[in-house]
Design an enzyme around this catalytic site. Structure first.
Site, PDB file in Angstrom:
ATOM      1  N   ASP A   1       0.879  -1.172   0.000  1.00 25.08           N
ATOM      2  CA  ASP A   1       0.000   0.000   0.000  1.00 25.08           C
ATOM      3  C   ASP A   1       0.913   1.216   0.000  1.00 25.08           C
ATOM      4  O   ASP A   1       1.533   1.539   1.009  1.00 25.08           O
ATOM      5  CB  ASP A   1      -0.886  -0.036   1.258  1.00 25.08           C
ATOM      6  CG  ASP A   1      -1.713   1.237   1.431  1.00 25.08           C
ATOM      7  OD1 ASP A   1      -1.668   2.122   0.553  1.00 25.08           O
ATOM      8  OD2 ASP A   1      -2.413   1.347   2.465  1.00 25.08           O
TER       9      ASP A   1
ATOM     10  N   LYS B   1       2.850  11.142  -3.530  1.00 29.10           N
ATOM     11  CA  LYS B   1       1.803  10.448  -4.288  1.00 29.10           C
ATOM     12  C   LYS B   1       0.898  11.439  -5.024  1.00 29.10           C
ATOM     13  O   LYS B   1       0.340  11.116  -6.072  1.00 29.10           O
ATOM     14  CB  LYS B   1       0.978   9.587  -3.330  1.00 29.10           C
ATOM     15  CG  LYS B   1      -0.035   8.671  -3.988  1.00 29.10           C
ATOM     16  CD  LYS B   1      -0.659   7.756  -2.949  1.00 29.10           C
ATOM     17  CE  LYS B   1      -1.740   6.871  -3.516  1.00 29.10           C
ATOM     18  NZ  LYS B   1      -2.295   5.987  -2.462  1.00 29.10           N
TER      19      LYS B   1
ATOM     20  N   GLU C   1      -7.220   0.375  -4.521  1.00 25.42           N
ATOM     21  CA  GLU C   1      -7.249   0.280  -3.054  1.00 25.42           C
ATOM     22  C   GLU C   1      -8.580  -0.271  -2.534  1.00 25.42           C
ATOM     23  O   GLU C   1      -8.581  -1.160  -1.668  1.00 25.42           O
ATOM     24  CB  GLU C   1      -6.918   1.644  -2.432  1.00 25.42           C
ATOM     25  CG  GLU C   1      -5.443   1.995  -2.604  1.00 25.42           C
ATOM     26  CD  GLU C   1      -5.128   3.473  -2.411  1.00 25.42           C
ATOM     27  OE1 GLU C   1      -6.001   4.218  -1.912  1.00 25.42           O
ATOM     28  OE2 GLU C   1      -4.006   3.884  -2.767  1.00 25.42           O
TER      29      GLU C   1
ATOM     30  N   ASP D   1     -12.802   5.638   2.454  1.00 24.45           N
ATOM     31  CA  ASP D   1     -11.375   5.700   2.793  1.00 24.45           C
ATOM     32  C   ASP D   1     -10.980   7.117   3.222  1.00 24.45           C
ATOM     33  O   ASP D   1     -10.883   8.031   2.399  1.00 24.45           O
ATOM     34  CB  ASP D   1     -10.544   5.256   1.582  1.00 24.45           C
ATOM     35  CG  ASP D   1      -9.046   5.208   1.887  1.00 24.45           C
ATOM     36  OD1 ASP D   1      -8.609   5.772   2.913  1.00 24.45           O
ATOM     37  OD2 ASP D   1      -8.300   4.612   1.085  1.00 24.45           O
TER      38      ASP D   1
HETATM   39  P1  ADP Z   1      -2.960   7.403   3.888  1.00 22.59           P
HETATM   40  O1  ADP Z   1      -3.836   6.362   3.275  1.00 22.59           O
HETATM   41  O2  ADP Z   1      -3.318   8.805   3.468  1.00 22.59           O
HETATM   42  O3  ADP Z   1      -1.511   7.135   3.682  1.00 22.59           O
HETATM   43  P2  ADP Z   1      -3.555   6.362   6.584  1.00 22.59           P
HETATM   44  O4  ADP Z   1      -4.659   5.456   6.218  1.00 22.59           O
HETATM   45  O5  ADP Z   1      -2.303   5.746   7.098  1.00 22.59           O
HETATM   46  O6  ADP Z   1      -3.221   7.425   5.459  1.00 22.59           O
HETATM   47  O7  ADP Z   1      -4.148   7.352   7.703  1.00 22.59           O
HETATM   48  C1  ADP Z   1      -3.352   8.249   8.387  1.00 22.59           C
HETATM   49  C2  ADP Z   1      -4.232   9.103   9.263  1.00 22.59           C
HETATM   50  O8  ADP Z   1      -4.915   8.286  10.218  1.00 22.59           O
HETATM   51  C3  ADP Z   1      -3.444  10.144  10.037  1.00 22.59           C
HETATM   52  O9  ADP Z   1      -4.098  11.394   9.964  1.00 22.59           O
HETATM   53  C4  ADP Z   1      -3.506   9.575  11.457  1.00 22.59           C
HETATM   54  O10 ADP Z   1      -3.418  10.601  12.437  1.00 22.59           O
HETATM   55  C5  ADP Z   1      -4.878   8.928  11.482  1.00 22.59           C
HETATM   56  N1  ADP Z   1      -5.028   7.971  12.581  1.00 22.59           N
HETATM   57  C6  ADP Z   1      -4.214   6.927  12.882  1.00 22.59           C
HETATM   58  N2  ADP Z   1      -4.631   6.299  13.987  1.00 22.59           N
HETATM   59  C7  ADP Z   1      -5.748   6.968  14.420  1.00 22.59           C
HETATM   60  C8  ADP Z   1      -6.641   6.810  15.533  1.00 22.59           C
HETATM   61  N3  ADP Z   1      -6.436   5.857  16.453  1.00 22.59           N
HETATM   62  N4  ADP Z   1      -7.677   7.677  15.644  1.00 22.59           N
HETATM   63  C9  ADP Z   1      -7.871   8.647  14.731  1.00 22.59           C
HETATM   64  N5  ADP Z   1      -7.067   8.852  13.678  1.00 22.59           N
HETATM   65  C10 ADP Z   1      -6.018   8.025  13.518  1.00 22.59           C
HETATM   66 MG    MG Z   2      -4.516   4.819   2.238  1.00 25.08          MG
END
Ligand code: ADP
Ligand code: MG
Length: 615
Positions: free
Chosen positions: A23, A86, A186, A210
């Site tokens: 991912d 990205k 995704e 998402d």
């Molecule tokens: P991306 O797909 O954009 O790379 P992610 O799916 O990894 O991102 O999501 C990252 C986001 O999720 C960040 O803003 C992070 O702060 C938030 N996040 C991670 N854990 C938690 C949680 N326990 N509660 C709320 N938000 C969270």
């Molecule tokens: Mg993602």
């Protein structure tokens, strides 16, 4: 149609090699595999953590760090710390100029349709190269943790990614030394992780919601006969968990009257990190209470929810719009899958479930679910899941020759058949009335290393300035493996069509050899291609600049013309140097020097046209 797997280390055909699922996220990236028990699992190399922040930092000595180590430089060394790459993949400057201020590093404005470049120090990088650094890190972590070479991968992309963004992702994989078996959407990967769509008999309509760090998207998918069809996507590429963090920071700033915190970069960074911590804590508790320096940082879940409610509402509106586009209502949705770290926020879950009128799938970690699904897809491609029907796939990529003798892939290998794909091209020279279309098959970046299938001329394009004709080239590969290539110039309607059988006269051994050659040459090929692309871009720049001087000499001083010619000459001299950084540097210099002239000519032309007219 055939599937072949090759061990790069030994050159032998084998079945057992691990294929990983990746991912490649805007905020975080991760890599997963199917463990010996047959379950998908995210790789955690030596306790470095499951998520690798998608951040690349260039140290003063030129060395590179990726992930958490790089993240800490976001505030202290913004010019040399690349995040959110990205968003730039497969994009031209025109695509991104509306949000260029978002990037704190230097994105080159070359005012053209060619792909963007990023300048770090005196080096130029494409988003493909930067993404490949993240992929390389993931590959190395996987190899280290699994104690085996990892050469093949499935990589995921958002459902809304266009062809150029998908191709760029594929290239980034190649450059990282990975044979990218398939690019998977995704939302499709997320459904697979929940086992949705694994049974070919199953027919379902699903919604995948998402919400990541900086982007939000919702996809409506129809699953039928083991095929995932995207019915609609909607979202906002500037909405995500970062907004939640910002809302908390602003709240604390207000609460504590921190009027001049904006000028204190390290305080700002500390508050931002603290806010993210608070947000995560509030996903499971009702109150957060801590401090940064001497500043009290407290917030209740209720307050947090009222701050983010408008943002969450915006995502629900996007869900509504996606359904409308698909011609469906919430009741038509059989399953709702939650993806992205920000869906851990209870208010988000609650609102989504309320909107669709049903419980959502949230048992799997939302920031791992895409990588886990990609690992399942990889396992299917590896032939390890006998229960799953594998559709016929095309064993070699099909494409056409573009400038500089490069292969432009239109149907990537491993695509399910029947399939159809197309792309638009234009002319490179003024008044060009014919376009030669050469069709090739193979994985190498230079067409001369691939196999030629057909060649034909699209004749009778009306004479127009370069770049104006729009030539659609469409490939249709039917279930019997017959490829129909159609070229049509949209402004005039001139059209030409041919048919070929790509597998004709090709033995399995030959297919294997072509695949093997492509894997061993992948990195060199991409590097070589980048040089050719730089040279082609440089040649175009010389052509445009020379024509500009010819036409508009009257608006420039003698000195300006002489200087421009000097810059053009400098660029010409490096075109064949084989040094892409040097070519980009000279393009940039010529561009910087001549840009004001173009504006001046435009202004004067307008003034001329207005002369004698009253408004
Ligand atoms: P991306 O797909 O954009 O790379 P992610 O799916 O990894 O991102 O999501 C990252 C986001 O999720 C960040 O803003 C992070 O702060 C938030 N996040 C991670 N854990 C938690 C949680 N326990 N509660 C709320 N938000 C969270
Ligand atoms: Mg993602």
């Amino acid at each position: 149609m055939a599937k072949v797997s090759i061990n790069i280390a030994t050159g032998s055909i084998q079945k057992e090699e691990i294929i990983v699922g990746i991912d490649l996220g805007t905020t975080n990236s991760l890599v997963a595999f199917i463990n010996p028990e047959g379950n998908p699992q995210v790789i955690n190399d030596a306790g470095k953590g499951l998520l690798v922040p998608s951040v690349v930092h260039f140290n003063p000595d030129g060395s590179v760090v990726v992930g958490n180590e790089a993240k800490q430089f976001l505030i202290s060394d913004p010019q040399n710390t690349i995040f959110s790459v990205k968003r730039l993949l497969g994009r031209s400057y025109h695509d991104i100029e509306n949000y260029k201020d978002f990037f704190s590093y230097k994105v080159i404005d070359d005012n053209s349709e060619s792909l963007v470049k990023i300048k770090v120090g005196d080096k130029f990088f494409t988003p493909i190269e930067l993404s490949s650094l993240i992929l390389k890190e993931l590959k190395e972590r996987a190899e280290h943790a699994l104690k085996t070479p990892v050469n093949r991968a499935v990589i995921t992309v958002p459902a809304y990614f266009n062809d150029s963004q998908r191709q760029a992702t594929r290239d980034a994989g190649k450059l990282a030394g990975l044979d990218v078996l398939r690019i998977v959407n995704e939302p499709t990967a997320a459904s697979l992780a929940y086992g949705i769509g694994l049974n070919p008999e199953e027919e379902k309509t699903i919604a995948v919601y998402d919400l990541g760090g900086g982007t939000f998207d919702v996809s409506i998918l129809k699953i039928q006969n083991g095929i995932f069809e995207v019915l609609a996507t909607n979202g906002n590429t500037f909405l995500g968990g970062d907004d939640f963090d910002r809302a908390i920071v602003n709240y604390w700033v207000e609460q504590n009257n921190l009027t001049d915190h904006a000028s204190d970069a390290s305080l700002q960074q500390a508050l931002r990190l603290k806010a993210e911590e608070a947000k995560k804590a509030l996903s499971t508790q009702n109150l957060y209470n801590d401090q940064v320096a001497d500043i009290p940082c407290a917030i209740t879940r209720q307050m947090f929810e009222s701050l983010i409610a408008p943002k969450v509402e915006e995502t629900i509106l996007a869900c509504k719009n996606a359904l409308t586009d698909a011609g469906l209502s919430p009741a038509d949705i059989d399953e709702v899958v939650m993806v992205g770290g920000s869906t851990r926020t209870p208010l988000v879950k609650h609102k989504v479930s309320e909107f669709f009128g049903k419980a959502v799938h949230d048992k799997i970690n939302p920031d791992e679910v895409v990588a886990l699904g990609a690992a399942i897809q990889a396992d299917i491609l590896a032939g390890n899941r006998k229960d799953i029907l594998l559709l016929d796939v095309t064993p070699l990529s099909l494409g056409i020759e573009t400038m500089g003798g490069l292969m432009d892939v239109i149907i990537p290998r491993n695509s399910k058949v029947p399939t159809k794909a197309g792309r638009q091209y234009t002319t490179s020279v003024d008044g060009q009335v014919n376009m030669k279309i050469s069709v090739f098959q193979g994985e190498r970046d230079l067409v001369k290393e691939n196999r030629k299938l057909a060649e034909f001329d699209l004749k009778g394009i009306p004479a127009m300035p370069a770049g104006l004709p729009k030539v659609d080239i469409n490939f249709l590969l039917n279930a019997d493996g017959i490829l129909t290539i159609q070229a049509i110039e949209l402004r005039s309607g001139v059209k030409q069509e041919v048919e070929v059988k790509p597998t004709y006269g090709l033995t399995d051994q030959e297919v294997e050899k072509m695949l093997f050659d492509s894997i061993t040459h992948a990195k060199d090929d991409v590097a070589h291609r980048m040089i050719i692309e730089a040279r082609t871009e440089g040649e175009q720049m010389v052509y445009t600049a020379e024509r500009f001087l010819e036409k508009n000499g009257a608006y420039l001083s003698v000195q300006e013309i002489a200087d421009s010619q000097k810059f053009i000459q400098d660029l010409k001299e490096v075109l064949n140097s084989g040094d892409k950084d040097l070519i980009h540097k000279k393009i940039d210099e010529l561009n910087e020097f001549t840009r004001p002239f173009a504006e001046r000519v435009m202004d004067q032309a307008i003034a001329q046209a207005m002369k004698g007219k009253t408004i």
